[in-house]
Design a protein around this motif. Structure first.
Motif, mmCIF file in Angstrom:
data_model
loop_
_atom_site.group_PDB
_atom_site.id
_atom_site.type_symbol
_atom_site.label_atom_id
_atom_site.label_comp_id
_atom_site.label_asym_id
_atom_site.label_seq_id
_atom_site.Cartn_x
_atom_site.Cartn_y
_atom_site.Cartn_z
ATOM 1 N N GLN A 3 0.608 -1.129 0.359
ATOM 2 C CA GLN A 3 -0.617 -0.086 -0.320
ATOM 3 C C GLN A 3 0.952 1.142 0.053
ATOM 4 O O GLN A 3 2.039 0.914 0.725
ATOM 5 N N VAL A 5 1.039 4.743 1.260
ATOM 6 C CA VAL A 5 0.800 5.880 1.777
ATOM 7 C C VAL A 5 1.203 8.067 1.812
ATOM 8 O O VAL A 5 2.707 7.725 1.617
ATOM 9 N N ALA A 10 0.864 9.411 6.517
ATOM 10 C CA ALA A 10 1.316 8.843 7.151
ATOM 11 C C ALA A 10 1.654 9.781 8.659
ATOM 12 O O ALA A 10 1.707 8.588 9.970
ATOM 13 N N HIS A 13 -1.391 9.479 10.979
ATOM 14 C CA HIS A 13 -2.160 8.227 11.503
ATOM 15 C C HIS A 13 -0.730 7.342 11.569
ATOM 16 O O HIS A 13 -0.275 5.689 11.675
ATOM 17 N N ARG A 16 -0.794 3.721 14.040
ATOM 18 C CA ARG A 16 -1.748 2.833 13.163
ATOM 19 C C ARG A 16 -0.992 1.521 12.540
ATOM 20 O O ARG A 16 -1.521 1.202 11.917
ATOM 21 N N LEU A 17 -0.191 3.109 11.164
ATOM 22 C CA LEU A 17 0.178 2.406 10.461
ATOM 23 C C LEU A 17 1.882 1.019 10.478
ATOM 24 O O LEU A 17 1.932 0.663 10.683
ATOM 25 N N ARG A 20 0.483 -1.543 12.623
ATOM 26 C CA ARG A 20 -0.270 -2.815 11.287
ATOM 27 C C ARG A 20 1.061 -3.369 10.637
ATOM 28 O O ARG A 20 1.142 -3.918 10.389
ATOM 29 N N GLU A 25 2.069 -6.403 7.563
ATOM 30 C CA GLU A 25 2.008 -5.536 6.360
ATOM 31 C C GLU A 25 3.424 -4.521 6.001
ATOM 32 O O GLU A 25 3.795 -4.231 6.957
ATOM 33 N N PHE A 27 3.955 -0.550 3.993
ATOM 34 C CA PHE A 27 3.721 0.450 3.564
ATOM 35 C C PHE A 27 4.588 1.335 2.551
ATOM 36 O O PHE A 27 6.255 0.703 3.249
ATOM 37 N N ILE A 29 5.672 5.274 1.557
ATOM 38 C CA ILE A 29 5.393 6.462 2.077
ATOM 39 C C ILE A 29 5.364 7.475 0.897
ATOM 40 O O ILE A 29 7.116 7.754 0.496
#
Length: 81
Positions: A3, A5, A10, A13, A16-17, A20, A25, A27, A29
Motif C-alpha cells: 500500500q 500512503v 502517514a 496515522h 496505526r501504520l 499494522r 504489513e 507500506f 510513504i
C-alpha cells in the motif's frame, strides 16, 4: 501488494501504520506520488528454548548439601552474643 500512503496521512496515522507493520504489513510513504520510504515489519528472532537438564549426570549434589557449613554459620552469627 504494498500500500502507498501519502506522507501527510502517514504523519496523522503513524501509530496505526506502525501497529499494522508489526502485524506483517508493509507500506510505501510517498510525497506527491513519488515514493520516499518503505515501512516493513522487523522479523522477530525465534525465542531460544531453555535447555533444562543439559548437564544431567555430570555432577552430583551431596546428601548433606542443605547442612554444609552449618557450624561455621552458627558460630559467626552467635559470635556477638
Amino acid at each position: 501488494m504494498t500500500q502507498t500512503v501519502n506522507i501527510r496521512d502517514a504523519k496523522a496515522h503513524l501509530s496505526r501504520l506502525v501497529r499494522r507493520a508489526a502485524q506483517g504489513e508493509s507500506f510505501v510513504i510517498a510525497k506527491a506520488g513519488k515514493p520516499l520510504a518503505r515501512i516493513v515489519p522487523i522479523e522477530q528472532p525465534a525465542l531460544q528454548a531453555r535447555r533444562v537438564g543439559f548437564m544431567a549426570g555430570q555432577f552430583s549434589v551431596p546428601d548433606d548439601f542443605d547442612r554444609m557449613g552449618r557450624n561455621e554459620i552458627e558460630q559467626r552469627f552467635n559470635a556477638g552474643l
